[in-house]
Write an enzyme that holds these catalytic residues in place. Structure first.
Site, PDB file in Angstrom:
ATOM      1  CG  HIS A 167      -0.296   0.048   2.549  1.00 24.01           C
ATOM      2  ND1 HIS A 167       0.096   1.225   3.144  1.00 24.01           N
ATOM      3  CD2 HIS A 167       0.027  -0.942   3.431  1.00 24.01           C
ATOM      4  CE1 HIS A 167       0.617   0.965   4.333  1.00 24.01           C
ATOM      5  NE2 HIS A 167       0.603  -0.339   4.528  1.00 24.01           N
ATOM      6  CB  CYS A 220       1.236  -3.615   5.506  1.00 26.33           C
ATOM      7  SG  CYS A 220      -0.418  -4.271   5.855  1.00 26.33           S
TER       8      CYS A 220
END
Length: 442
Positions: A337, A356
């Site tokens: 992301h 992440c």
């Protein structure tokens, strides 16, 4: 001013300009390599006491500037870091490091009160030269003087680039730690990563995205050619980015963020205990699993009750996903992301996430993913989707494989050997290394 002094100044300026270009390339994730192929130098090593520092006017150095310095050459940026030939390159590196170990390894470089850098004269510089000669970063023709000249500067930058350090030419704490990892440890690191590359390389076919966790880097590859490289921020030591093979199937523009249970427990609850306005300040809302919205006062924040609910951050400025989330199937609740914290990409230590992978220049990666798989998508449309601020989910017409790997050592076709810190201690070599930093095996 004499002709000799003018010539030396021009050469020094040229070297400094070259170094500045290399540093900017490093920040943009372009790979820059050292090309020196000198045979290992094997003098009898002794500990050199730390003497007083002396600064030398660069125009008055008596050391010759006509010898052959260790060079910094840029690799072919289209070649993937890990490819079908990498295992053979690593085997060549293993043979080289076995020879270095047999010959006694390299000397330990003592830290100085002020970090060594170009323009200094110090007894430790001669040991630094020996160390860099053994690993091939400095030509033996450069000699063993105690002056930190432009050739030593170039060699230090080459060493730093090979080890994922900021190539500033300054022998600071992280560089000293990396210099002092024993050759025998580096040898075992290469042997360990040969096993990993043997397992990984056959999977790297056609189109794929490779995340190298220790390097905190991403490559988008299409038929053996790198389409884009990206600096990444990956998981902390206690919140590790998982090693996995999956496939990217969807992109979310201007996404909501659903807070993982682990972050609710470790971060959100403690922050709410200190600041009850935290949720409102960060536009995070609470829902039960029937879709009913709750108020923060409905929860006992002195317990783990909050983990029973869904916390969702609205799209927009400050959203932890930034402007985009790239989805792939996994059981860890992790994604690729964007991020509002762009400054972290400029750090040499990029292990800050909760698992992440944050992607620098995510629009370029998104453009390649969509233009390669889904009709009518290009950079202009990606930019427009972000600019609109509207929620948009795009399911790709075909999936692109994603490999999140753990590679801490590899070699290239030109014989240049690279190492990265064993941030998660998966090499099992930390105890034998210099130790002492968050990233001891840089």
């Amino acid at each position: 001013m004499s002709q000799v002094v003018q010539t030396r100044r021009r050469r020094l300026l040229s070297l400094l300009c070259s170094a500045a270009v290399l540093m900017s390339l490093g920040a943009a994730s372009a790979q820059v390599q050292s090309g020196s192929q000198e045979e290992p130098f094997s003098p009898p090593y002794t500990n050199v006491p730390s003497g007083p520092l002396q600064f030398v006017d660069g125009t008055e150095w008596q050391d010759s500037f006509d010898g052959a310095p260790g060079k910094l050459s840029k690799m072919d940026l289209q070649i993937p870091t890990i490819n079908e030939s990498t295992a053979d390159y690593i085997k060549g590196a293993i043979a080289k490091y076995q020879q270095i170990v047999v010959q006694g390894g390299w000397p330990q470089v003592q830290a100085t009160a002020k970090p060594l850098r170009m323009g200094m004269r110090h007894d430790n510089v001669s040991v630094l030269r020996q160390r860099l000669m053994v690993s091939g970063d400095l030509s033996q023709a450069a000699g063993l003087s105690n002056t930190f000249d432009s050739y030593v500067d170039a060699a230090v930058r080459a060493f730093q680039l090979r080890h994922g350090l900021t190539p500033d030419g300054v022998v600071g704490e992280s560089t000293v730690k990396a210099l002092n990892v024993p050759a025998a440890v580096r040898l075992r690191q290469l042997q360990k990563n040969l096993e990993r590359v043997d397992e990984l390389a056959p999977k790297l076919e056609g189109q794929y995205v490779l995340v190298n966790i220790p390097g905190a880097t991403i490559e988008a590859v299409d038929q053996g050619h790198v389409r884009s490289r990206h600096t990444a921020v990956v998981g902390k030591i206690d919140r590790q980015t998982p090693i996995l093979d999956s496939a990217i199937h969807e992109l979310n523009f201007n996404p909501y963020w659903t807070v993982p249970v682990s972050i609710i427990r470790k971060d959100l609850i403690p922050r709410m205990q200190k600041n009850p306005n935290y949720l409102a300040e960060n536009r995070i809302r609470i829902f039960d699993w029937h879709g009913n919205e709750l108020q923060w006062q409905d929860i006992d924040w002195q317990t783990d009750e909050a983990t029973q609910y869904r916390f969702t951050q609205d799209p927009g400025d400050g959203n932890s996903m930034g402007t985009m989330r790239i989805n792939f199937h996994n059981t860890h609740q992790v994604y690729l992301h964007d991020t509002p914290e762009q400054s972290l990409f400029g750090s040499g230590y990029r292990f800050h996430s909760s698992g992440c992978v944050r992607v620098q220049n995510v629009r370029e990666l998104a453009t390649w993913l969509l233009s390669s798989t889904t009709p009518d998508w290009d950079r202009a449309r990606v930019d427009q989707a972000i600019r609109s601020g509207e929620r948009l989910d795009v399911r790709m017409k075909s999936k692109i494989p994603l490999h999140m790997a753990y590679i801490t050592a590899w070699a290239n076709s030109d014989g240049v050997v690279h190492f990265r810190g064993d941030i998660y201690n998966r090499d099992g070599l930390t105890a034998a290394s210099a130790g002492g930093l968050e990233n001891p095996l840089n």
